[in-house]
Design a protein around this motif. Structure first.
Motif, PDB file in Angstrom:
ATOM      1  N   LYS A 109       0.844  -1.189   0.000  1.00  0.00           N
ATOM      2  CA  LYS A 109       0.000   0.000   0.000  1.00  0.00           C
ATOM      3  C   LYS A 109       0.882   1.242   0.000  1.00  0.00           C
ATOM      4  CE  LYS A 109      -3.797  -2.248   2.464  1.00  0.00           C
ATOM      5  NZ  LYS A 109      -4.692  -2.211   3.653  1.00  0.00           N
ATOM      6  N   TYR A 110       0.628   2.116  -0.961  1.00  0.00           N
ATOM      7  CA  TYR A 110       1.456   3.323  -1.043  1.00  0.00           C
ATOM      8  C   TYR A 110       0.578   4.567  -0.966  1.00  0.00           C
ATOM      9  CZ  TYR A 110       0.012   2.969  -5.952  1.00  0.00           C
ATOM     10  OH  TYR A 110      -0.722   2.856  -7.105  1.00  0.00           O
ATOM     11  N   SER A 111       1.206   5.640  -0.517  1.00  0.00           N
ATOM     12  CA  SER A 111       0.505   6.914  -0.405  1.00  0.00           C
ATOM     13  C   SER A 111       0.754   7.734  -1.675  1.00  0.00           C
ATOM     14  CB  SER A 111       0.980   7.660   0.849  1.00  0.00           C
ATOM     15  OG  SER A 111       2.387   7.805   0.846  1.00  0.00           O
ATOM     16  N   ASN A 112       0.616   9.044  -1.594  1.00  0.00           N
ATOM     17  CA  ASN A 112       0.775   9.892  -2.781  1.00  0.00           C
ATOM     18  C   ASN A 112       2.162   9.727  -3.404  1.00  0.00           C
ATOM     19  OD1 ASN A 112      -1.789  10.932  -2.452  1.00  0.00           O
ATOM     20  ND2 ASN A 112      -1.094  12.609  -1.166  1.00  0.00           N
ATOM     21  N   THR A 113       2.196   9.513  -4.697  1.00  0.00           N
ATOM     22  CA  THR A 113       3.462   9.397  -5.411  1.00  0.00           C
ATOM     23  C   THR A 113       3.776  10.720  -6.115  1.00  0.00           C
ATOM     24  OG1 THR A 113       2.443   8.621  -7.464  1.00  0.00           O
ATOM     25  CG2 THR A 113       2.981   6.962  -5.806  1.00  0.00           C
ATOM     26  N   THR A 114       5.056  10.976  -6.265  1.00  0.00           N
ATOM     27  CA  THR A 114       5.484  12.211  -6.940  1.00  0.00           C
ATOM     28  C   THR A 114       6.471  11.872  -8.050  1.00  0.00           C
ATOM     29  OG1 THR A 114       7.278  12.545  -5.341  1.00  0.00           O
ATOM     30  CG2 THR A 114       5.184  13.630  -4.876  1.00  0.00           C
ATOM     31  N   THR A 115       6.346  12.594  -9.153  1.00  0.00           N
ATOM     32  CA  THR A 115       7.286  12.486 -10.270  1.00  0.00           C
ATOM     33  C   THR A 115       7.739  13.892 -10.627  1.00  0.00           C
ATOM     34  OG1 THR A 115       6.257  10.484 -11.149  1.00  0.00           O
ATOM     35  CG2 THR A 115       7.645  11.747 -12.645  1.00  0.00           C
ATOM     36  N   THR A 116       9.043  14.120 -10.586  1.00  0.00           N
ATOM     37  CA  THR A 116       9.613  15.439 -10.870  1.00  0.00           C
ATOM     38  C   THR A 116      10.425  15.364 -12.153  1.00  0.00           C
ATOM     39  OG1 THR A 116       9.767  15.826  -8.484  1.00  0.00           O
ATOM     40  CG2 THR A 116      10.958  17.344  -9.914  1.00  0.00           C
ATOM     41  N   LEU A 117      10.256  16.349 -13.011  1.00  0.00           N
ATOM     42  CA  LEU A 117      10.950  16.408 -14.297  1.00  0.00           C
ATOM     43  C   LEU A 117      12.011  17.505 -14.252  1.00  0.00           C
ATOM     44  CD1 LEU A 117      11.079  15.435 -17.296  1.00  0.00           C
ATOM     45  CD2 LEU A 117       9.450  17.271 -17.812  1.00  0.00           C
ATOM     46  N   TYR A 118      13.230  17.136 -14.656  1.00  0.00           N
ATOM     47  CA  TYR A 118      14.356  18.071 -14.644  1.00  0.00           C
ATOM     48  C   TYR A 118      14.870  18.289 -16.071  1.00  0.00           C
ATOM     49  CZ  TYR A 118      14.676  17.193  -9.595  1.00  0.00           C
ATOM     50  OH  TYR A 118      14.397  17.086  -8.242  1.00  0.00           O
ATOM     51  N   TYR A 119      15.218  19.517 -16.346  1.00  0.00           N
ATOM     52  CA  TYR A 119      15.945  19.831 -17.573  1.00  0.00           C
ATOM     53  C   TYR A 119      17.128  20.707 -17.185  1.00  0.00           C
ATOM     54  CZ  TYR A 119      17.343  22.212 -21.848  1.00  0.00           C
ATOM     55  OH  TYR A 119      18.093  22.737 -22.878  1.00  0.00           O
ATOM     56  N   ASP A 120      18.313  20.248 -17.554  1.00  0.00           N
ATOM     57  CA  ASP A 120      19.540  20.973 -17.214  1.00  0.00           C
ATOM     58  C   ASP A 120      19.594  21.256 -15.703  1.00  0.00           C
ATOM     59  OD1 ASP A 120      21.997  22.058 -17.853  1.00  0.00           O
ATOM     60  OD2 ASP A 120      21.180  24.057 -18.285  1.00  0.00           O
ATOM     61  N   ARG A 121      19.258  20.216 -14.903  1.00  0.00           N
ATOM     62  CA  ARG A 121      19.306  20.259 -13.437  1.00  0.00           C
ATOM     63  C   ARG A 121      18.308  21.241 -12.821  1.00  0.00           C
ATOM     64  NH1 ARG A 121      25.864  20.094 -12.163  1.00  0.00           N
ATOM     65  NH2 ARG A 121      26.301  18.192 -13.372  1.00  0.00           N
ATOM     66  N   GLN A 122      17.352  21.686 -13.571  1.00  0.00           N
ATOM     67  CA  GLN A 122      16.319  22.582 -13.050  1.00  0.00           C
ATOM     68  C   GLN A 122      14.959  21.890 -13.140  1.00  0.00           C
ATOM     69  OE1 GLN A 122      16.536  26.232 -15.270  1.00  0.00           O
ATOM     70  NE2 GLN A 122      18.348  26.967 -14.183  1.00  0.00           N
ATOM     71  N   ILE A 123      14.138  22.085 -12.114  1.00  0.00           N
ATOM     72  CA  ILE A 123      12.800  21.503 -12.127  1.00  0.00           C
ATOM     73  C   ILE A 123      11.926  22.263 -13.117  1.00  0.00           C
ATOM     74  CG2 ILE A 123      10.717  21.041 -10.765  1.00  0.00           C
ATOM     75  CD1 ILE A 123      12.450  20.780  -8.304  1.00  0.00           C
ATOM     76  N   VAL A 124      11.390  21.534 -14.089  1.00  0.00           N
ATOM     77  CA  VAL A 124      10.532  22.167 -15.088  1.00  0.00           C
ATOM     78  C   VAL A 124       9.120  21.581 -15.083  1.00  0.00           C
ATOM     79  CG1 VAL A 124      12.452  22.808 -16.591  1.00  0.00           C
ATOM     80  CG2 VAL A 124      11.345  20.570 -16.868  1.00  0.00           C
ATOM     81  N   GLY A 125       8.862  20.619 -14.213  1.00  0.00           N
ATOM     82  CA  GLY A 125       7.531  20.033 -14.132  1.00  0.00           C
ATOM     83  C   GLY A 125       7.440  19.042 -12.991  1.00  0.00           C
ATOM     84  N   GLU A 126       6.224  18.854 -12.485  1.00  0.00           N
ATOM     85  CA  GLU A 126       6.017  17.922 -11.380  1.00  0.00           C
ATOM     86  C   GLU A 126       4.596  17.382 -11.436  1.00  0.00           C
ATOM     87  OE1 GLU A 126       7.468  17.726  -6.777  1.00  0.00           O
ATOM     88  OE2 GLU A 126       6.327  19.507  -7.352  1.00  0.00           O
ATOM     89  N   ALA A 127       4.441  16.127 -11.053  1.00  0.00           N
ATOM     90  CA  ALA A 127       3.121  15.491 -11.047  1.00  0.00           C
ATOM     91  C   ALA A 127       2.947  14.706  -9.753  1.00  0.00           C
ATOM     92  CB  ALA A 127       2.962  14.556 -12.242  1.00  0.00           C
ATOM     93  N   ARG A 128       1.700  14.651  -9.276  1.00  0.00           N
ATOM     94  CA  ARG A 128       1.364  13.887  -8.081  1.00  0.00           C
ATOM     95  C   ARG A 128       0.214  12.942  -8.399  1.00  0.00           C
ATOM     96  NH1 ARG A 128       3.594  15.940  -3.373  1.00  0.00           N
ATOM     97  NH2 ARG A 128       4.601  17.972  -3.605  1.00  0.00           N
ATOM     98  N   ASN A 129       0.380  11.699  -7.966  1.00  0.00           N
ATOM     99  CA  ASN A 129      -0.680  10.702  -8.117  1.00  0.00           C
ATOM    100  C   ASN A 129      -1.205  10.299  -6.750  1.00  0.00           C
ATOM    101  OD1 ASN A 129       0.024  10.783 -10.846  1.00  0.00           O
ATOM    102  ND2 ASN A 129      -0.497   8.622 -11.105  1.00  0.00           N
TER     103      ASN A 129
END
Length: 217
Positions: A109-129
């Motif tokens: 059983k898992y809680s909220n998952t997160t996916t972070t997108l990086y471009y050139d070591r900078q965060i350019v997007g994030e998603a939560r499930n």
């Protein structure tokens, strides 16, 4: 003349005491042997139970690492000017097909998952499930949608050069915290995955992808 009754002489007091002491000593030895047998039996049962628990703990009830896999990644809503640079104000979406394999005999059983997108070591997007669970010895798949923030990626000075080359290098980081319970064994588990990928601008598909996985308890 009446016959005198024959009278048996009494045993000396010392002999009577010796006989009583011998009887008591025999009873004491019997009780001692019973106690020893009882202690040996209880100890044997305890050792067997402990051994069985240890064996089950490291075989049937052993918590195995869940396996997270990035099956595929696609880019949508990518509109380019002159086929090289993204149009201003256009929201670019990255859709990742992620699966979590649970090799254990209990559900993960898992809680909220997160996916972070990086471009050139900078965060350019994030998603939560939202939370969910992977059933015992099953693989659960989910689509993670990451909306890329246009301003952040457009402001990067390396974007034009990368877009001109036709290849855009990006990195995703996915974190899945959860918990697993197998009989009396409980474990808090965090499954992590970092994937480096190269996006083909023309086909809008991932050409090369390498992922590293890690599980923390």
């Amino acid at each position: 003349m009446a016959k005198r009754e024959q009278v048996r002489p009494l045993a000396p007091a010392a002999e009577r005491r010796c006989s009583d002491e011998e009887g008591a000593s025999k009873q004491h030895k019997k009780r001692s042997r019973k106690c020893v047998k009882c202690c040996v039996f209880v100890t044997a049962i305890f050792v067997i139970l402990v051994t069985a628990i240890i064996v089950l703990r490291f075989t049937v009830f052993r918590v195995k690492d869940p396996v997270i896999t990035m099956n595929s990644v696609t880019i949508t809503k990518l509109e380019l000017n002159n086929g090289t640079t993204p149009k201003p104000g256009v929201n670019i979406t990255l859709i990742a097909d992620v699966s979590v394999k649970n090799p254990n005999v209990a559900s993960f059983k898992y809680s909220n998952t997160t996916t972070t997108l990086y471009y050139d070591r900078q965060i350019v997007g994030e998603a939560r499930n939202g939370p969910g669970h992977a059933r015992a010895r099953r693989t659960m798949r989910m689509n993670v949608t990451v909306d890329i923030i246009p301003d952040r990626i457009m402001s990067n000075p390396n974007l034009n050069a990368d877009m001109s080359s036709g290849i855009l290098s990006m990195t995703t980081y996915t974190r899945v915290p959860g918990r697993m319970k197998i009989a009396i064994v409980k474990r808090n588990i965090v499954v992590k995955m970092t994937c480096s990928m190269k996006l083909n601008i023309t086909s809008q598909q991932i050409q090369i992808q390498k992922c590293k996985r890690k599980v923390d308890f």
